[in-house]
Scaffold this motif. Structure first.
Motif, PDB file in Angstrom:
ATOM      1  N   GLU A  63       0.831  -1.204   0.000  1.00 51.58           N
ATOM      2  CA  GLU A  63       0.000   0.000   0.000  1.00 51.58           C
ATOM      3  C   GLU A  63       0.865   1.253   0.000  1.00 51.58           C
ATOM      4  O   GLU A  63       0.565   2.236  -0.675  1.00 51.58           O
ATOM      5  N   LEU A 108      -6.311  -5.078  -3.189  1.00 52.02           N
ATOM      6  CA  LEU A 108      -6.454  -4.394  -1.903  1.00 52.02           C
ATOM      7  C   LEU A 108      -7.918  -4.219  -1.529  1.00 52.02           C
ATOM      8  O   LEU A 108      -8.300  -4.404  -0.380  1.00 52.02           O
ATOM      9  N   PHE A 117      -7.621   0.486   2.031  1.00 52.51           N
ATOM     10  CA  PHE A 117      -7.457   1.383   0.901  1.00 52.51           C
ATOM     11  C   PHE A 117      -8.715   2.205   0.637  1.00 52.51           C
ATOM     12  O   PHE A 117      -8.646   3.423   0.445  1.00 52.51           O
TER      13      PHE A 117
END
Length: 183
Positions: A63, A108, A117
């Protein structure tokens, strides 16, 4: 010699990121183990632990290493002069961002949904909407959350579709929904 080591480290991390991304597309993140990742990447378990504590650490690094959400925030910061309520340039930029990072975003979103996210995207869009309003009330704050959550929901559906509509069409669709129903 250090350059060779850097290349190997970058290659190893890339293989691990790709492996986790593929696994997250196949099953729930909570059921993915370090063993799954190292098998998928064809890498030694000790090599994994030389770079990451566990699969959660790997996901967090993915991320952070992808085009960061803060970068997205900066991309949209200059798109809206104060006092305007036109979200279309912001939506277009958001869709471009998602498309550039489609595979990892898809993984994600599937793996963390709005907790990770998606929650960050909601926050950015919410803040952007509030910045566009010169006078903020309690109603503005709730409306901003509502709009941001809806936009992210539509984008999440678009990014996870096997055959998504073209990006200009999703931007127009979101804009039509917003202007037709809420603004």
């Amino acid at each position: 010699m250090a350059e060779v080591e850097d290349k190997r480290i970058r290659r190893t991390k890339k293989l691990l990121r790709q492996a986790l991304t593929r696994l997250m597309q196949q099953k729930d993140f909570q059921s993915i183990t370090v063993t799954d990742v190292v098998r998928e990447a064809d890498i030694n378990r000790g090599t994994f632990y030389a770079h990451y504590r566990d699969v959660y650490d790997l996901r967090e690094k993915i991320e952070a290493e992808m085009k960061k959400i803060e970068d997205f925030r900066e991309l949209i910061a200059d798109l809206h002069p104060s006092g305007t309520s036109n979200l279309q340039p912001v939506l277009a930029r958001a869709v471009d961002y998602l498309e550039e990072n489609r595979e990892i975003v898809r993984a994600l979103v599937r793996g963390t949904g709005v907790e990770g996210f998606g929650r960050k995207m909601i926050t950015v869009l919410e803040e952007c909407h509030l910045e566009m309003r010169p006078f903020r009330s309690v109603e503005d704050a709730y409306a901003a959350r509502f709009l941001a959550t809806g936009i992210v929901g539509m984008m999440e559906k678009w990014i996870t579709e096997p055959q998504p509509i073209p990006k200009n069409e999703i931007v127009e669709l979101i804009n039509r929904v917003l202007t037709g129903n809420l603004i």
